[in-house]
Design an enzyme around this catalytic site. Structure first.
Site, PDB file in Angstrom:
ATOM      1  N   GLY A  47       1.056  -1.065   0.575  1.00 58.45           N
ATOM      2  CA  GLY A  47      -0.284  -0.143  -0.099  1.00 58.45           C
ATOM      3  C   GLY A  47       1.004   1.255   0.482  1.00 58.45           C
ATOM      4  O   GLY A  47       2.019   1.219  -0.049  1.00 58.45           O
ATOM      5  N   GLN A  52       3.392   9.770   1.194  1.00 57.08           N
ATOM      6  CA  GLN A  52       4.592   9.353   1.597  1.00 57.08           C
ATOM      7  C   GLN A  52       5.129   9.310   0.179  1.00 57.08           C
ATOM      8  O   GLN A  52       6.224   9.153  -0.005  1.00 57.08           O
ATOM      9  CB  GLN A  52       4.140   7.609   1.285  1.00 57.08           C
ATOM     10  CG  GLN A  52       3.660   7.060   2.921  1.00 57.08           C
ATOM     11  CD  GLN A  52       3.925   6.014   2.930  1.00 57.08           C
ATOM     12  OE1 GLN A  52       2.538   4.720   2.263  1.00 57.08           O
ATOM     13  NE2 GLN A  52       4.492   4.768   3.093  1.00 57.08           N
ATOM     14  N   CYS A 100       6.562  -0.335   6.319  1.00 53.94           N
ATOM     15  CA  CYS A 100       6.069   0.710   5.902  1.00 53.94           C
ATOM     16  C   CYS A 100       7.853   1.210   4.976  1.00 53.94           C
ATOM     17  O   CYS A 100       8.640   1.545   5.051  1.00 53.94           O
ATOM     18  CB  CYS A 100       6.001   1.728   6.884  1.00 53.94           C
ATOM     19  SG  CYS A 100       5.380   2.727   6.730  1.00 53.94           S
ATOM     20  N   LEU A 101       7.024   1.538   3.389  1.00 59.61           N
ATOM     21  CA  LEU A 101       8.079   1.985   2.856  1.00 59.61           C
ATOM     22  C   LEU A 101       8.341   3.142   3.097  1.00 59.61           C
ATOM     23  O   LEU A 101       9.709   2.936   2.775  1.00 59.61           O
ATOM     24  CB  LEU A 101       7.368   2.331   1.792  1.00 59.61           C
ATOM     25  CG  LEU A 101       6.998   1.526   0.874  1.00 59.61           C
ATOM     26  CD1 LEU A 101       6.280   1.608  -0.664  1.00 59.61           C
ATOM     27  CD2 LEU A 101       7.742  -0.015   0.114  1.00 59.61           C
ATOM     28  N   HIS A 142      -3.617   0.581   8.260  1.00 57.19           N
ATOM     29  CA  HIS A 142      -2.067   1.148   8.300  1.00 57.19           C
ATOM     30  C   HIS A 142      -2.484   2.434   7.033  1.00 57.19           C
ATOM     31  O   HIS A 142      -1.213   3.587   8.154  1.00 57.19           O
ATOM     32  CB  HIS A 142      -1.149  -0.097   7.591  1.00 57.19           C
ATOM     33  CG  HIS A 142       0.501   0.988   7.684  1.00 57.19           C
ATOM     34  ND1 HIS A 142       1.561   0.050   8.215  1.00 57.19           N
ATOM     35  CD2 HIS A 142       0.861   1.747   6.770  1.00 57.19           C
ATOM     36  CE1 HIS A 142       2.342   1.003   7.508  1.00 57.19           C
ATOM     37  NE2 HIS A 142       2.227   1.451   6.820  1.00 57.19           N
ATOM     38  N   GLU A 143      -2.958   2.420   5.666  1.00 56.17           N
ATOM     39  CA  GLU A 143      -2.544   3.061   4.899  1.00 56.17           C
ATOM     40  C   GLU A 143      -3.332   4.661   5.002  1.00 56.17           C
ATOM     41  O   GLU A 143      -3.406   5.743   5.074  1.00 56.17           O
ATOM     42  CB  GLU A 143      -3.437   2.892   3.580  1.00 56.17           C
ATOM     43  CG  GLU A 143      -2.554   1.663   3.046  1.00 56.17           C
ATOM     44  CD  GLU A 143      -0.991   2.330   3.024  1.00 56.17           C
ATOM     45  OE1 GLU A 143      -0.173   3.085   2.789  1.00 56.17           O
ATOM     46  OE2 GLU A 143       0.078   1.188   2.679  1.00 56.17           O
ATOM     47  N   HIS A 146      -1.702   6.934   7.238  1.00 58.72           N
ATOM     48  CA  HIS A 146      -0.671   7.844   6.647  1.00 58.72           C
ATOM     49  C   HIS A 146      -1.599   9.071   6.278  1.00 58.72           C
ATOM     50  O   HIS A 146      -0.935  10.550   6.695  1.00 58.72           O
ATOM     51  CB  HIS A 146      -0.028   7.392   5.738  1.00 58.72           C
ATOM     52  CG  HIS A 146       0.740   6.502   5.519  1.00 58.72           C
ATOM     53  ND1 HIS A 146       2.182   6.700   6.274  1.00 58.72           N
ATOM     54  CD2 HIS A 146       1.455   5.187   5.889  1.00 58.72           C
ATOM     55  CE1 HIS A 146       2.717   5.612   5.719  1.00 58.72           C
ATOM     56  NE2 HIS A 146       2.585   4.930   5.878  1.00 58.72           N
TER      57      HIS A 146
HETATM   58 NI    NI Z   1       3.079   2.951   5.586  1.00 56.46          NI
END
Ligand code: NI
Length: 179
Positions: A47, A52, A100-101, A142-143, A146
């Protein structure tokens, strides 16, 4: 389409407030969504949320390949959630691993609601209503986090399970497989 630069921990954009998208059909929004999808695939994320990639907008993209890393996960077709609102449909929380990226090379165990309802718009601007459970519900939470400047580290009950990927593979993945 373009691969976008991913903001990592410490970049204030990850903590900033986000704006709802007003004109989903606008060419610049459609291009941003395409670029987010390409960026997620390039870095093998499950995701990605707009903050991000340095855009404080309420857009998330989610996709899981059939041959995902975890044996627990299942394939998810591409899902674009714009201006999402989530509501838990149970009090039940489940703890599982997340990465997480924007927090490269680390994983930790995070409690999430087991089942949620999602109200959003799709990339064409159509209303989207879905119920998600287990891993899919986890990724959406999670997304969605953000979009409020929240990272998975903030959700951990303690940092005891915070683990570098090499140590995850060495000490945790094997143990999980044996369960
Ligand atoms: Ni993340």
């Amino acid at each position: 389409m373009a691969i976008l630069k991913v903001a990592i921990l410490g970049n204030p954009v990850l903590r900033a407030a986000t704006e709802p998208v007003k004109n989903i059909q606008a060419p610049e929004i459609q291009r941003l969504i395409d670029d987010m999808i390409e960026t997620m695939r390039e870095y093998r994320g499950i995701g990605l949320a707009a903050p991000q990639v340095h855009r404080s907008l309420q857009i998330t993209v989610i996709e899981e390949e059939a041959d995902a890393r975890s044996s627990k996960s299942v394939s998810r077709p591409l899902t674009v959630l714009i201006n999402p609102r989530i509501t838990p449909v149970t009090d039940q929380m489940v703890e599982d691993w997340e990465g997480c990226l924007s927090i490269p090379d680390l994983r930790g165990k995070v409690p999430r609601y087991k089942e949620i309802e999602v109200q959003a718009h799709d990339r064409r601007g159509r209303p989207l209503h879905l119920t998600a459970g287990d891993f899919f519900a986890r990724v959406i939470q999670h997304e969605h986090d953000h979009l409020t400047g929240t990272l998975f580290l903030d959700r951990m009950k303690s940092l005891e399970t915070l683990t570098y990927m090499d140590e995850y593979a060495r000490y945790w993945a094997r143990q999980e497989d044996e369960e």
